[in-house]
Design an enzyme around this catalytic site. Sequence first.
Site, PDB file in Angstrom:
ATOM      1  N   ASN A 114       0.828  -1.193   0.000  1.00  0.00           N
ATOM      2  CA  ASN A 114       0.000   0.000   0.000  1.00  0.00           C
ATOM      3  C   ASN A 114       0.874   1.260   0.000  1.00  0.00           C
ATOM      4  O   ASN A 114       2.102   1.187  -0.028  1.00  0.00           O
ATOM      5  CB  ASN A 114      -0.945  -0.040   1.208  1.00  0.00           C
ATOM      6  CG  ASN A 114      -2.289   0.583   0.898  1.00  0.00           C
ATOM      7  OD1 ASN A 114      -2.373   1.579   0.190  1.00  0.00           O
ATOM      8  ND2 ASN A 114      -3.346   0.000   1.446  1.00  0.00           N
ATOM      9  N   HIS A 134      24.084   1.560  10.099  1.00  0.00           N
ATOM     10  CA  HIS A 134      25.348   2.295  10.225  1.00  0.00           C
ATOM     11  C   HIS A 134      26.088   1.853  11.476  1.00  0.00           C
ATOM     12  O   HIS A 134      25.459   1.443  12.464  1.00  0.00           O
ATOM     13  CB  HIS A 134      25.084   3.796  10.293  1.00  0.00           C
ATOM     14  CG  HIS A 134      24.347   4.314   9.109  1.00  0.00           C
ATOM     15  ND1 HIS A 134      24.958   4.631   7.926  1.00  0.00           N
ATOM     16  CD2 HIS A 134      23.021   4.532   8.912  1.00  0.00           C
ATOM     17  CE1 HIS A 134      24.059   5.044   7.055  1.00  0.00           C
ATOM     18  NE2 HIS A 134      22.867   4.993   7.627  1.00  0.00           N
ATOM     19  N   ARG A 146       0.983 -14.599  20.287  1.00  0.00           N
ATOM     20  CA  ARG A 146       0.201 -15.837  20.320  1.00  0.00           C
ATOM     21  C   ARG A 146       0.333 -16.553  18.980  1.00  0.00           C
ATOM     22  O   ARG A 146       0.658 -15.947  17.958  1.00  0.00           O
ATOM     23  CB  ARG A 146      -1.263 -15.562  20.627  1.00  0.00           C
ATOM     24  CG  ARG A 146      -1.989 -14.776  19.558  1.00  0.00           C
ATOM     25  CD  ARG A 146      -3.444 -14.563  19.953  1.00  0.00           C
ATOM     26  NE  ARG A 146      -4.164 -13.790  18.986  1.00  0.00           N
ATOM     27  CZ  ARG A 146      -4.755 -14.283  17.898  1.00  0.00           C
ATOM     28  NH1 ARG A 146      -4.668 -15.548  17.609  1.00  0.00           N
ATOM     29  NH2 ARG A 146      -5.422 -13.486  17.080  1.00  0.00           N
TER      30      ARG A 146
END
Length: 195
Positions: free
Chosen positions: A79, A109, A177
């Site tokens: 998206n 970095h 979970r």
Amino acid sequence: MLRQMLYDANNDADLIEERKVAKDICYDFNHLRPSDTVGQQKIMRRLLGQTAGDSFCIVAPFWCDYGYNIEIGENFFANHNTVILDGAKVTFGNNVFVAPNCGFHTAGHPVDAERRNRGLEYAYPITVGDNVWIGAGVQVMPGVTIGSNVVIGGGSVVVKDIPSNVVAVGNPCRVVRPITEEEKLKSWDRPESKS
């Protein structure tokens, strides 16, 4: 860069030129009309080469560093505002859905200021399995592997590997979970309001 060693991204003429080419292609993609799906596919195939599946959709704006280090499987969807910093390989499996404002960052970095200020960086690959939903605003950091059949909750920062068949959320992202068989039976219909 591709050997996962420190490299100079700021002063290497070849890398600078490769990023210019990729960002120009992204610019062209981001300035097409949303209805020009044929043009979008053509530009994305130019950017990604042969590493894109037959069926995918990337919604503008989209940005990456090189393009050639990105591999997407079948039925991939990304998206608005997806950013992929692909100094190393970023691999997405089949049926991966990426919500808005997500980032996949292979580059990092050094912690020490001296080397960081010289423009040195490293890049570690990111791998995302099949059947993964990545919620809005998720940031995936260098070297992470996300398994298959995973949901990453919105706003998560993924700094460590996530196993398959789980829901994971948070900053740092952690498994909360497993995904169960009962989930397949759950109805998502809204109950009728009682007035």
